[in-house]
Design an enzyme around this catalytic site. Structure first.
Site, PDB file in Angstrom:
ATOM      1  N   HIS A 145      40.295  69.281  11.913  1.00 36.33           N
ATOM      2  CA  HIS A 145      40.631  67.877  11.721  1.00 36.33           C
ATOM      3  C   HIS A 145      40.747  67.507  10.249  1.00 36.33           C
ATOM      4  CE1 HIS A 145      39.162  67.767  15.922  1.00 36.33           C
ATOM      5  NE2 HIS A 145      39.978  66.738  16.048  1.00 36.33           N
ATOM      6  N   GLY A 146      40.194  68.324   9.374  1.00 37.71           N
ATOM      7  CA  GLY A 146      40.294  68.031   7.948  1.00 37.71           C
ATOM      8  C   GLY A 146      39.291  68.826   7.144  1.00 37.71           C
TER       9      GLY A 146
END
Length: 285
Positions: A145-146
């Site tokens: 997600h990051g």
């Protein structure tokens, strides 16, 4: 081989699913974002009650945003006679974290299971290796997600919870009545706490939010965004009515009742939708 032909039946089903997704995204998720964003941006400015409301509101926002997005994608595919699988199956009625990941973002959780967890050895190499594989899978899922330590923390929390659930071996079918209600509420609270790390910009902000959720250092503005309560109530009723079914509700759109539903949605979108629409959360990833 399926023909990409638009039929009346598919158009009706697609319309129902698309309307549901549109309502979840624009009327619930985007509305809740007006409350969630300023609270998470400046958590020190708000008191414990407002922080709790914002955390629960974000849980509802991210569900409506993610599932609304996939509902609309499923609807557009259905219009052309393509069947995409359900991607969210009432995740906030899950009775354990394991059950939650069977219901939440099913395409992602299935990919993590098939291409990470099983590739690492799954549960075929003993208990300790199984717990390790769960941790690695969820941490990598967080990093997907990051590139942020907050996402690592979010994935790590879920990895620990999955490993703990497998360790104690509690099964869903063994829970009935009050025990099941407690399990659902406990799972939802855990998911909400883990969302803090997913949403917070920094560990410092996440720590402030968690402290205020524990009613420590709760000095701040008491601000309850009014549309939060009907949105929360609507989501609760929708979850309870649908329970464990995988089917989308269908309304014959080409009838008087169907047109009434369509124009009601148009009316709500016109008068209740935020002036500035929010981009889909999933576009950040």
């Amino acid at each position: 081989e399926r023909s990409l032909v638009i039929t009346r039946e598919n158009a009706n089903r697609a319309g129902c699913i698309f309307l549901l997704g549109l309502v979840k995204k624009v009327l619930i998720a985007d509305r809740l974002a007006l409350f969630v964003d300023p609270v998470f941006a400046h958590p020190r400015a708000f008191d414990s009650m407002t922080i709790w409301a914002a955390v629960v509101a974000y849980a509802l926002q991210i569900f409506c945003d993610f599932s609304g997005y996939t509902d609309m994608a499923i609807a557009l595919a259905k219009l052309f006679n393509l069947d995409l699988p359900l991607n969210f199956n009432l995740p906030y009625l899950a009775s354990s974290v394991t059950d939650f990941w069977r219901r939440w973002h099913i395409s992602l959780s299935s990919w993590l299971r098939d291409y990470l967890y099983i590739s690492l050895g799954g549960n075929r190499r003993g208990r300790l290796r199984t717990y390790w594989n769960l941790m690695v899978t969820m941490v990598l899922g967080g990093l997907w997600h990051g590139a942020s330590w907050t996402f690592v923390a979010w994935g790590g929390l879920h990895g620990v919870a999955l490993a703990f659930h497998k360790l104690i071996g509690v099964r869903k079918q063994e829970r009935t009545g009050f025990d099941r209600v407690v399990a659902i509420v406990g799972t939802f609270l855990f998911v909400c706490v883990s969302w803090v790390f997913f949403r917070a910009q920094t560990f410092a902000d996440a720590w402030v939010i968690l402290q205020k959720m524990a009613w420590r250092g709760s000095v701040g503005v008491h601000w309850i965004y009014q549309p939060f309560w009907p949105a929360a109530f609507a989501m609760l009723i929708w979850h309870v009515l649908r329970r464990d079914t995988n089917e989308h509700g269908e309304i014959p759109l080409m009838t008087f009742g169907g047109w009434l539903v369509i124009w009601s949605v148009v009316f709500l979108l016109w008068f209740a939708a935020p002036l500035k629409t929010q981009p889909f959360i999933y576009f950040q990833f």
